[in-house]
Design a protein around this motif. Structure first.
Motif, PDB file in Angstrom:
ATOM      1  N   UNK A 294     -31.882  37.204  11.681  1.00 36.80           N
ATOM      2  CA  UNK A 294     -31.750  37.984  13.060  1.00 36.80           C
ATOM      3  C   UNK A 294     -33.291  38.309  13.352  1.00 36.80           C
ATOM      4  N   UNK A 295     -33.877  39.046  12.385  1.00 39.33           N
ATOM      5  CA  UNK A 295     -35.061  39.571  12.790  1.00 39.33           C
ATOM      6  C   UNK A 295     -36.284  38.386  12.696  1.00 39.33           C
ATOM      7  N   UNK A 296     -36.144  37.490  11.975  1.00 38.96           N
ATOM      8  CA  UNK A 296     -37.202  36.416  12.097  1.00 38.96           C
ATOM      9  C   UNK A 296     -36.906  35.873  13.402  1.00 38.96           C
ATOM     10  N   UNK A 297     -35.709  35.675  13.935  1.00 41.36           N
ATOM     11  CA  UNK A 297     -35.450  34.867  15.492  1.00 41.36           C
ATOM     12  C   UNK A 297     -36.083  35.900  16.401  1.00 41.36           C
ATOM     13  N   UNK A 298     -35.605  36.992  16.542  1.00 42.38           N
ATOM     14  CA  UNK A 298     -36.162  38.084  17.318  1.00 42.38           C
ATOM     15  C   UNK A 298     -37.822  38.242  17.434  1.00 42.38           C
ATOM     16  N   UNK A 299     -38.331  38.055  16.187  1.00 47.05           N
ATOM     17  CA  UNK A 299     -39.948  38.194  16.129  1.00 47.05           C
ATOM     18  C   UNK A 299     -40.444  36.764  16.764  1.00 47.05           C
ATOM     19  N   UNK A 300     -39.824  35.538  16.542  1.00 43.05           N
ATOM     20  CA  UNK A 300     -40.335  34.338  16.980  1.00 43.05           C
ATOM     21  C   UNK A 300     -40.298  34.235  18.270  1.00 43.05           C
ATOM     22  N   UNK A 301     -39.031  34.856  18.954  1.00 42.64           N
ATOM     23  CA  UNK A 301     -38.734  34.671  20.440  1.00 42.64           C
ATOM     24  C   UNK A 301     -39.722  35.519  21.218  1.00 42.64           C
ATOM     25  N   UNK A 302     -39.896  37.093  20.638  1.00 42.09           N
ATOM     26  CA  UNK A 302     -40.950  37.892  21.239  1.00 42.09           C
ATOM     27  C   UNK A 302     -42.208  37.193  21.300  1.00 42.09           C
ATOM     28  N   UNK A 303     -42.798  36.654  20.178  1.00 39.99           N
ATOM     29  CA  UNK A 303     -44.023  36.039  20.032  1.00 39.99           C
ATOM     30  C   UNK A 303     -44.231  34.910  20.895  1.00 39.99           C
TER      31      UNK A 303
END
Length: 664
Positions: free
Chosen positions: A112-121
């Motif tokens: 989940x954290x990797x997904x959120x980071x990739x989305x925001x980036x």
């Protein structure tokens, strides 16, 4: 949507063979619980994340000018498999928690954290969304404007404009917060189960039991164990977890430009600012505490009488564990009423029927019980097909009222499936669950809880939105609570009681007992309101801290209570070390929203009362269409005004309903 984007959105994941991701070809679209193996959950999440970002890439590569329809609308559906799988797992985690699910929850955090980071980036994606945000919105519906704001806010509040190092730190913080919240809730569940083991009492029944326990030493032991949950040194001590969670929340708030966690969380609530929430909450605490002192003095006269008669030893001191016991005795003396008198009339299965019957009378909906043999726990559940007055399908409602060691304490509403219009135009109907912890017979307080949670269920079931971002209960927490609390108001309406308040022997709750029950309704309201409102104030003030270095949670809580004048015999309804709303839920710096919602719901209910019929069908249907069908798709206060004709709520009905006087 463009053809390319629509095609990307409609791509399914059935080919993976993972049931968590497949389109569920089951009656009502019910999750195939027996096929959803915990061992394949994390792999499903990883695949769903890949699908999501392929869809996002299709949006980014679109050469057309960014619009709501070619950017924002497809974006909110990119994570549909991810959201669906995590939603179902999360509901099951709270109901059937075990070691395998705990392990999978921890393993899922980095996904989940990797997904959120990739989305925001994804700056290219954000630039398209931002272009729509800054562009002409005059052609958008109210729902589309709300969705656009939600999406744009999510990027802004997750640091899209920050440099890479700060975004990476936010990713680390969010991952660690997820881990700590899991540990916090695991410890609370362990403490609740230990309490049950030691006293044979579910924590949800604590207040009813202690009010009727004659053995003073047992009351003392129960009280001390109940309030010490999460504070006791050892394996399930939550104090260090509280501190660590708060340190990380403070750091995150400051990275994002907010002074405190409270400022961060309250930006998107109806009050808007922490200052406004304090201005609202503190007067209620003071008013309630003033009333509580008078009530405690009256209760203490019964305690003193027992000392004088020799029933209690000379020199005995009135203690916190005596409050609800003698309050119950006073209720019997003043109103000739005890909650235990009416339990036999409130059988769990009859209360459930009443909850459904009330909704039928108000909104014309019908409930038909259906086969539940394929549910996650058939022995603990009942399932109903909900249809409209014209026979059209609305959704499925599941009632899970049975307490068990694997189940979280308290009561809540969740969704296995959320209402939306899918990219291919299908109106996906919801599957809603109410989870409670009830025995075979309910106290009046528990009856209210059943109606409260079904108010949330109605908000989910009757939703008629396009986008999942704003459908069902996706709104402000205080906005959602309006509909649960207003549904409580009909629980003890005489015409409904006549239909369901019937003992096993066929005896109907008589008018005299109803009269005495209602007369006692506001008994010790000052005490109860104090316990609720001081919990809200402690939550607010804790999350207004800019540092928690050398701050002891227990001492902080005591100091807040002392400074505002809470009588020493009272403790907050929820203490910090087991306050799941704040440390493992969606109410951080927002427990006050229950009070805020009550002010609004009392004003709204007064419209029915002025009509002269709280079951008025025409007014009920207006309420349904104004609020329940719109989920969180429009501005709450605009809807409030359209229904009531008033610009803002009047706080007097709130105080009047609780039997309190506004302090001048």
């Amino acid at each position: 949507m463009t053809a390319i984007i629509a095609s990307a959105l409609l791509a399914t994941s059935a080919a993976t063979g993972n049931p968590w991701l497949a389109e569920w070809d089951t009656p009502y679209g019910m999750p195939p619980f027996k096929e959803l193996k915990v061992s394949s959950y994390v792999d499903a999440l990883k695949t769903a994340v890949d699908l999501k970002h392929k869809r996002i890439q299709a949006i980014v590569e679109n050469k057309e000018k960014p619009t709501f329809q070619n950017t924002v609308a497809p974006y909110v559906f990119t994570d549909r498999e991810l959201t669906r799988a995590s939603r179902v797992f999360g509901v099951l985690f709270s109901l059937e928690r075990d070691e395998d699910r705990e392990k999978a929850s921890v393993e899922a955090i980095p996904v989940f954290t990797a997904d959120a980071s990739k989305t925001i980036s994804n700056i290219a994606l954000y630039e398209r969304i931002d272009a729509v945000w800054r562009g002409d919105k005059s052609g958008l519906t109210e729902e589309e404007k709300t969705v656009l704001k939600r999406v744009h806010d999510s990027f802004r509040r997750n640091g899209v404009s920050l440099d890479r190092s700060k975004r990476e730190r936010l990713r680390e913080i969010n991952g660690k917060l997820s881990e700590l919240s899991l540990r916090f809730s695991k410890n609370v569940l362990a403490c609740n189960n230990r309490f049950k083991k030691d006293f044979g009492v579910d924590v949800s029944d604590y207040y009813d039991v202690i009010a009727n326990t004659d053995d003073r030493s047992r009351r003392e032991a129960m009280f001390k164990a109940y309030i010490a949950r999460g504070f006791t040194p050892g394996e399930h001590d939550n104090r260090s977890i509280i501190t660590e969670i708060t340190k990380l929340r403070i750091e995150r708030a400051k990275i994002l430009g907010f002074k405190t966690p409270a400022a961060y969380y309250n930006e998107l609530r109806m009050a808007g600012t922490s200052e406004a929430t304090l201005e609202f909450t503190e007067p209620i605490v003071k008013c309630a505490a003033s009333a509580a002192k008078r009530e405690l003095a009256e209760i203490k006269t019964l305690f003193d009488r027992d000392v004088a008669s020799g029933k209690l030893a000379e020199g005995s001191v009135f203690e916190p564990w005596d409050v609800f016991y003698y309050a119950e005795k006073l209720k019997k003396e003043k109103y000739n009423f005890s909650a235990n008198e009416v339990r036999k009339y409130f059988k769990s299965e009859n209360v459930l029927k009443a909850v459904l019957r009330a909704a039928e009378r108000l909104y014309g909906i019908k409930a038909k019980q259906i086969d539940n043999s394929n549910l996650y726990n058939p022995a603990a559940t009942s399932a109903f097909e909900i249809t409209d007055a014209d026979g059209s399908y609305i959704g499925v409602f599941i009632a899970d009222y049975s307490p068990r060691p694997t189940k979280s304490g308290g009561a809540w509403m969740s969704l296995f499936n959320k209402q939306m219009i899918s990219p291919d135009g299908k109106n996906i109907r919801p599957i809603v669950i109410n989870a409670c912890n009830f025995g075979e017979y309910l106290s009046p307080t528990q009856v209210v809880t059943a109606f409260h949670e079904f108010g949330h269920a109605l908000h989910g079931l009757l939703s008629q939105c396009v986008y999942p971002t704003v459908s069902c209960t996706a709104g402000y927490s205080e906005y959602n609570e309006i509909f649960s609390q207003i549904n409580e108001r009909r629980a003890f309406e005489p015409s409904l009681l006549a239909e369901y308040a019937i003992s096993d022997s066929g005896e109907i709750l008589n008018a005299d007992l109803i009269s005495r029950m209602k007369a006692a309704d506001n008994h010790c309201s000052g005490i109860l309101t104090t316990k609720l409102s001081i919990s809200a104030l402690v939550d607010l003030k804790w999350n207004l801290l800019e540092s928690v270095e050398s701050v002891d949670p227990e001492e902080f809580e005591r100091k807040v209570c002392e400074e505002i004048g809470i009588p020493k015999e009272l403790v907050p309804r929820h203490r910090l070390a087991h306050f799941k709303h704040v440390f493992a839920g969606g109410y951080t710096a927002g427990y006050y929203t229950y009070l805020w919602a009550e002010v609004l719901d009392r004003h709204l209910y007064s419209v029915f009362e002025k009509k002269g019929d709280v079951w008025d069908k025409e007014l009920s249907m207006k309420f349904r269409k104004t609020f329940l069908e719109k989920g969180a798709s429009e501005d709450p206060m605009k809807l409030f005004k359209s229904f009531t004709g008033d610009d803002k709520p009047d706080i007097e009905p709130f105080f009047k309903s609780r039997g309190l006087e506004i302090l001048k």
